[in-house]
Design a protein around this motif. Structure first.
Motif, PDB file in Angstrom:
ATOM      1  N   ILE A 184       0.842  -1.205   0.000  1.00  0.00           N
ATOM      2  CA  ILE A 184       0.000   0.000   0.000  1.00  0.00           C
ATOM      3  C   ILE A 184       0.874   1.251   0.000  1.00  0.00           C
ATOM      4  N   ALA A 185       1.918   1.244   0.822  1.00  0.00           N
ATOM      5  CA  ALA A 185       2.833   2.392   0.878  1.00  0.00           C
ATOM      6  C   ALA A 185       3.561   2.587  -0.445  1.00  0.00           C
ATOM      7  N   HIS A 186       3.968   1.475  -1.085  1.00  0.00           N
ATOM      8  CA  HIS A 186       4.632   1.581  -2.390  1.00  0.00           C
ATOM      9  C   HIS A 186       3.695   2.179  -3.434  1.00  0.00           C
ATOM     10  N   ILE A 187       2.435   1.815  -3.389  1.00  0.00           N
ATOM     11  CA  ILE A 187       1.457   2.399  -4.308  1.00  0.00           C
ATOM     12  C   ILE A 187       1.376   3.905  -4.084  1.00  0.00           C
ATOM     13  N   GLY A 188       1.317   4.310  -2.815  1.00  0.00           N
ATOM     14  CA  GLY A 188       1.293   5.749  -2.505  1.00  0.00           C
ATOM     15  C   GLY A 188       2.557   6.454  -2.955  1.00  0.00           C
ATOM     16  N   LEU A 189       3.710   5.822  -2.725  1.00  0.00           N
ATOM     17  CA  LEU A 189       4.982   6.420  -3.129  1.00  0.00           C
ATOM     18  C   LEU A 189       5.062   6.547  -4.645  1.00  0.00           C
ATOM     19  N   CYS A 190       4.616   5.518  -5.351  1.00  0.00           N
ATOM     20  CA  CYS A 190       4.617   5.595  -6.822  1.00  0.00           C
ATOM     21  C   CYS A 190       3.692   6.710  -7.304  1.00  0.00           C
ATOM     22  N   THR A 191       2.558   6.886  -6.635  1.00  0.00           N
ATOM     23  CA  THR A 191       1.642   7.966  -6.991  1.00  0.00           C
ATOM     24  C   THR A 191       2.323   9.318  -6.814  1.00  0.00           C
ATOM     25  N   ILE A 192       3.015   9.471  -5.698  1.00  0.00           N
ATOM     26  CA  ILE A 192       3.763  10.715  -5.463  1.00  0.00           C
ATOM     27  C   ILE A 192       4.806  10.917  -6.566  1.00  0.00           C
ATOM     28  N   ILE A 225       5.280  17.637   0.962  1.00  0.00           N
ATOM     29  CA  ILE A 225       5.212  16.243   1.426  1.00  0.00           C
ATOM     30  C   ILE A 225       6.032  16.070   2.701  1.00  0.00           C
ATOM     31  N   GLY A 226       7.235  16.647   2.728  1.00  0.00           N
ATOM     32  CA  GLY A 226       8.087  16.559   3.916  1.00  0.00           C
ATOM     33  C   GLY A 226       7.483  17.216   5.133  1.00  0.00           C
ATOM     34  N   ASN A 227       6.645  18.219   4.925  1.00  0.00           N
ATOM     35  CA  ASN A 227       5.997  18.925   6.033  1.00  0.00           C
ATOM     36  C   ASN A 227       4.638  18.335   6.396  1.00  0.00           C
ATOM     37  N   SER A 228       4.224  17.284   5.719  1.00  0.00           N
ATOM     38  CA  SER A 228       2.931  16.648   5.969  1.00  0.00           C
ATOM     39  C   SER A 228       3.149  15.246   6.530  1.00  0.00           C
ATOM     40  N   PRO A 229       3.177  15.111   7.861  1.00  0.00           N
ATOM     41  CA  PRO A 229       3.465  13.811   8.464  1.00  0.00           C
ATOM     42  C   PRO A 229       2.508  12.701   8.025  1.00  0.00           C
ATOM     43  N   LEU A 230       1.264  13.043   7.715  1.00  0.00           N
ATOM     44  CA  LEU A 230       0.299  12.028   7.291  1.00  0.00           C
ATOM     45  C   LEU A 230       0.591  11.495   5.891  1.00  0.00           C
ATOM     46  N   ILE A 231       1.426  12.181   5.155  1.00  0.00           N
ATOM     47  CA  ILE A 231       1.870  11.692   3.841  1.00  0.00           C
ATOM     48  C   ILE A 231       3.290  11.168   3.938  1.00  0.00           C
ATOM     49  N   PHE A 232       4.179  11.955   4.576  1.00  0.00           N
ATOM     50  CA  PHE A 232       5.597  11.623   4.594  1.00  0.00           C
ATOM     51  C   PHE A 232       5.896  10.278   5.259  1.00  0.00           C
ATOM     52  N   TYR A 233       5.400  10.059   6.477  1.00  0.00           N
ATOM     53  CA  TYR A 233       5.759   8.834   7.198  1.00  0.00           C
ATOM     54  C   TYR A 233       5.168   7.568   6.580  1.00  0.00           C
ATOM     55  N   PRO A 234       3.869   7.526   6.278  1.00  0.00           N
ATOM     56  CA  PRO A 234       3.355   6.260   5.740  1.00  0.00           C
ATOM     57  C   PRO A 234       3.766   5.959   4.306  1.00  0.00           C
ATOM     58  N   PHE A 235       4.025   6.982   3.491  1.00  0.00           N
ATOM     59  CA  PHE A 235       4.276   6.734   2.075  1.00  0.00           C
ATOM     60  C   PHE A 235       5.712   6.980   1.620  1.00  0.00           C
ATOM     61  N   VAL A 236       6.528   7.610   2.444  1.00  0.00           N
ATOM     62  CA  VAL A 236       7.906   7.911   2.036  1.00  0.00           C
ATOM     63  C   VAL A 236       8.911   7.336   3.031  1.00  0.00           C
ATOM     64  N   ALA A 237       8.806   7.696   4.287  1.00  0.00           N
ATOM     65  CA  ALA A 237       9.852   7.371   5.259  1.00  0.00           C
ATOM     66  C   ALA A 237       9.762   5.957   5.819  1.00  0.00           C
ATOM     67  N   VAL A 238       8.579   5.514   6.196  1.00  0.00           N
ATOM     68  CA  VAL A 238       8.445   4.238   6.898  1.00  0.00           C
ATOM     69  C   VAL A 238       7.743   3.184   6.053  1.00  0.00           C
ATOM     70  N   GLY A 239       6.635   3.534   5.465  1.00  0.00           N
ATOM     71  CA  GLY A 239       5.773   2.579   4.782  1.00  0.00           C
ATOM     72  C   GLY A 239       6.443   1.666   3.779  1.00  0.00           C
ATOM     73  N   PRO A 240       7.188   2.192   2.790  1.00  0.00           N
ATOM     74  CA  PRO A 240       7.802   1.299   1.802  1.00  0.00           C
ATOM     75  C   PRO A 240       8.774   0.289   2.412  1.00  0.00           C
ATOM     76  N   SER A 241       9.398   0.642   3.510  1.00  0.00           N
ATOM     77  CA  SER A 241      10.319  -0.288   4.173  1.00  0.00           C
ATOM     78  C   SER A 241       9.586  -1.491   4.751  1.00  0.00           C
ATOM     79  N   LEU A 242       8.300  -1.323   5.046  1.00  0.00           N
ATOM     80  CA  LEU A 242       7.520  -2.433   5.594  1.00  0.00           C
ATOM     81  C   LEU A 242       7.415  -3.586   4.600  1.00  0.00           C
TER      82      LEU A 242
END
Length: 162
Positions: free
Chosen positions: A47-55, A76-93
């Protein structure tokens, strides 16, 4: 007139399609407690990869407009609800979940399991710490090869037992 390669972000389309196919790994491995956790992590990672690809698709739609790209990155960097789940943490899951799936085979398929685990750590380390694309691609190759070999072994055993 732009060519097809200018208007289509092939790398992210392949990344998106590949991530969706990785959901099938949740059904390919035994149903243990660890693998149930791994399945949840893998699904969240997809799910996070899908969001990251969309970004990334949105980012590539800006073409050569570096100012707009930088503004989007800052937003995106200033929006924790986007940055953490789709960029910083989510894809690593995704990598964590698939490495947990591989961990179940550590005793019987040590080398293949280590390929997945070391490859997943290598992807994260090369991307976040080293920012080295070549090392990241090599780590992905080790990861994918190990995962493919584990899946092949598992499917071959399933076919023999039928």
């Amino acid at each position: 007139m732009p060519s097809l390669s200018d208007s289509v972000d092939f790398a992210h389309w392949f990344n998106l399609i590949g991530a969706c196919f990785l959901l099938s790994f949740n059904d390919a491995f035994p149903k243990t407690k660890t693998n149930k956790v791994a399945s949840v992590l893998t699904t969240l990672g997809v799910i996070a990869h899908i969001g990251l690809c969309t970004i990334d698709f949105i980012m590539s739609s800006y073409g050569n407009n570096e100012i707009a790209k930088e503004q989007l990155s800052q937003h995106i960097g200033n929006s924790p609800l986007i940055f953490y789940p789709f960029v910083a943490v989510g894809p690593s899951l995704l990598f964590l979940g698939l490495a947990l799936h591989a961990l179940a085979f550590m005793k019987t398929e040590t080398l293949k399991s280590l390929m997945v685990i070391v490859g997943s750590v290598g992807v994260g380390f090369s991307f976040f710490a080293l920012k080295n694309g070549i090392l990241m691609v090599l780590s992905c190759a080790v990861f994918v090869l190990g995962l493919g070999l584990l899946l092949y072994k598992n499917e071959a055993e399933t076919m023999l037992n039928k």
